[in-house]
Write a protein that holds these residues in place. Structure first.
Motif, PDB file in Angstrom:
ATOM      1  N   ALA A 170       0.832  -1.204   0.000  1.00 12.33           N
ATOM      2  CA  ALA A 170       0.000   0.000   0.000  1.00 12.33           C
ATOM      3  C   ALA A 170       0.865   1.251   0.000  1.00 12.33           C
ATOM      4  O   ALA A 170       0.589   2.218  -0.718  1.00 12.33           O
ATOM      5  N   ILE A 171       1.943   1.219   0.790  1.00 11.68           N
ATOM      6  CA  ILE A 171       2.837   2.376   0.848  1.00 11.68           C
ATOM      7  C   ILE A 171       3.505   2.590  -0.502  1.00 11.68           C
ATOM      8  O   ILE A 171       3.656   3.727  -0.971  1.00 11.68           O
ATOM      9  N   GLY A 172       3.895   1.490  -1.144  1.00  7.19           N
ATOM     10  CA  GLY A 172       4.515   1.600  -2.458  1.00  7.19           C
ATOM     11  C   GLY A 172       3.569   2.207  -3.483  1.00  7.19           C
ATOM     12  O   GLY A 172       3.969   3.037  -4.307  1.00  7.19           O
ATOM     13  N   ALA A 173       2.296   1.799  -3.427  1.00  8.93           N
ATOM     14  CA  ALA A 173       1.309   2.336  -4.362  1.00  8.93           C
ATOM     15  C   ALA A 173       1.091   3.824  -4.132  1.00  8.93           C
ATOM     16  O   ALA A 173       1.020   4.609  -5.086  1.00  8.93           O
ATOM     17  N   LEU A 210       4.615  10.300  -6.552  1.00  2.00           N
ATOM     18  CA  LEU A 210       5.670  10.690  -7.489  1.00  2.00           C
ATOM     19  C   LEU A 210       5.091  11.125  -8.834  1.00  2.00           C
ATOM     20  O   LEU A 210       5.559  12.089  -9.449  1.00  2.00           O
ATOM     21  N   VAL A 211       4.057  10.396  -9.258  1.00  2.00           N
ATOM     22  CA  VAL A 211       3.399  10.781 -10.516  1.00  2.00           C
ATOM     23  C   VAL A 211       2.783  12.167 -10.373  1.00  2.00           C
ATOM     24  O   VAL A 211       2.922  13.024 -11.255  1.00  2.00           O
ATOM     25  N   LEU A 212       2.095  12.381  -9.257  1.00  2.00           N
ATOM     26  CA  LEU A 212       1.474  13.678  -9.024  1.00  2.00           C
ATOM     27  C   LEU A 212       2.523  14.779  -8.912  1.00  2.00           C
ATOM     28  O   LEU A 212       2.343  15.880  -9.457  1.00  2.00           O
ATOM     29  N   ASP A 248       1.132  18.832  -2.511  1.00  2.00           N
ATOM     30  CA  ASP A 248       1.051  19.337  -1.135  1.00  2.00           C
ATOM     31  C   ASP A 248      -0.305  19.015  -0.518  1.00  2.00           C
ATOM     32  O   ASP A 248      -0.391  18.631   0.653  1.00  2.00           O
ATOM     33  N   VAL A 249      -1.363  19.202  -1.302  1.00  6.15           N
ATOM     34  CA  VAL A 249      -2.703  18.999  -0.736  1.00  6.15           C
ATOM     35  C   VAL A 249      -3.022  17.523  -0.583  1.00  6.15           C
ATOM     36  O   VAL A 249      -3.760  17.142   0.327  1.00  6.15           O
ATOM     37  N   VAL A 250      -2.468  16.684  -1.458  1.00  6.74           N
ATOM     38  CA  VAL A 250      -2.694  15.244  -1.317  1.00  6.74           C
ATOM     39  C   VAL A 250      -2.078  14.735  -0.023  1.00  6.74           C
ATOM     40  O   VAL A 250      -2.687  13.967   0.724  1.00  6.74           O
ATOM     41  N   LEU A 251      -0.856  15.149   0.266  1.00  4.37           N
ATOM     42  CA  LEU A 251      -0.237  14.743   1.522  1.00  4.37           C
ATOM     43  C   LEU A 251      -0.985  15.328   2.705  1.00  4.37           C
ATOM     44  O   LEU A 251      -1.164  14.664   3.729  1.00  4.37           O
ATOM     45  N   GLY A 252      -1.430  16.571   2.558  1.00  4.72           N
ATOM     46  CA  GLY A 252      -2.206  17.194   3.642  1.00  4.72           C
ATOM     47  C   GLY A 252      -3.468  16.407   3.964  1.00  4.72           C
ATOM     48  O   GLY A 252      -3.810  16.214   5.128  1.00  4.72           O
ATOM     49  N   ALA A 253      -4.138  15.938   2.917  1.00  9.81           N
ATOM     50  CA  ALA A 253      -5.344  15.134   3.126  1.00  9.81           C
ATOM     51  C   ALA A 253      -4.984  13.831   3.833  1.00  9.81           C
ATOM     52  O   ALA A 253      -5.699  13.389   4.741  1.00  9.81           O
ATOM     53  N   GLY A 254      -3.880  13.217   3.445  1.00 11.09           N
ATOM     54  CA  GLY A 254      -3.453  11.973   4.073  1.00 11.09           C
ATOM     55  C   GLY A 254      -3.151  12.145   5.551  1.00 11.09           C
ATOM     56  O   GLY A 254      -3.522  11.308   6.376  1.00 11.09           O
ATOM     57  N   ILE A 255      -2.498  13.232   5.903  1.00 11.16           N
ATOM     58  CA  ILE A 255      -2.188  13.506   7.318  1.00 11.16           C
ATOM     59  C   ILE A 255      -3.470  13.762   8.094  1.00 11.16           C
ATOM     60  O   ILE A 255      -3.643  13.288   9.216  1.00 11.16           O
TER      61      ILE A 255
END
Length: 222
Positions: free
Chosen positions: A48-51, A57-59, A213-220
């Motif tokens: 899951a982490i790899g995906a 990275l693509v984003l 930035d926002v994708v990681l923010g949503a994940g956190i």
């Protein structure tokens, strides 16, 4: 400032029950769990982490193209929508939402609403503690700084160097995740996550953050 305000409001609403439940200590423990989560990764987590990493990275590779696409969508109507959407990720507004919800729970003598307000406050504080630490550690340049998406200058403590992750998005999703989890209605779940997603899109539209930035923010936040 908004973190202290939210904590004070939440404790005021909850009264002695918050202290009895060890609310401040639980906030610190939650923040610690978020920050230290990489140390608890198991082999089962790796696919899951790899995906997620591959998707990130693509984003990241598309950050520049996405920024240009959002610029092309600018209009007076979209500007007005963006101005309103920003408030949903603003710490002061989020504090007011949690305080109002908890206050209504007190008036209605609804223990569930009061518990939800405390959980939302805890989630907000813990997620933002981790997000803020990462912001300064990464030191990524915001899009409007025109330094490019690859510009990272750790611990500069300047607003233009705190792009990664998006704090507004962290805040919005930290509250949305709690209200969604506490409700059995799919309509509520869809509504809160749609509003949080609107905040994420607004941050890119307003040129405050890169899409990654926002994708990681949503994940956190989640």
């Amino acid at each position: 400032m908004c973190l202290r305000r939210l904590l004070a409001l939440s404790l005021l609403l909850a009264g002695p029950s918050a202290a009895a439940a060890g609310f401040p200590g639980e906030v610190l423990r939650s923040a610690g769990r978020v920050i230290s989560s990489p140390a608890r990764i198991s082999k089962a987590d790796l696919p899951a982490i790899g995906a997620v990493a591959a998707g990130g990275l693509v984003l990241y590779s598309l950050d520049g193209q996405l920024r240009r696409a959002f610029h092309k969508s600018r209009s007076r109507l979209n500007d007005e929508i963006s101005e309103q959407a920003e408030k949903l990720g603003n710490g002061g507004y989020d504090a007011a939402i949690v305080a109002a919800y908890g206050g209504l729970g007190l008036l209605l003598k609804d223990a569930g609403m009061q518990d939800t307000s405390l959980l939302a406050a805890e989630s907000f504080l813990a997620a933002n503690a981790a997000g803020t630490l990462l912001k300064y550690a990464a030191g990524r340049a915001r899009p409007y700084a025109e330094d490019g998406k690859r510009r990272f200058t750790p611990f500069r403590f300047k607003s233009a160097r705190t792009s990664f992750p998006s704090g507004h998005t962290v805040s919005a999703f930290s509250l949305a995740s709690v209200f969604a989890a506490r409700s059995e209605l799919w309509a509520v779940k869809g509504l809160v996550y749609s509003l949080a997603s609107g905040v994420a899109l607004q941050r890119v539209y307003a040129d405050k953050h890169w899409a990654s930035d926002v994708v990681l923010g949503a994940g956190i936040g989640i």
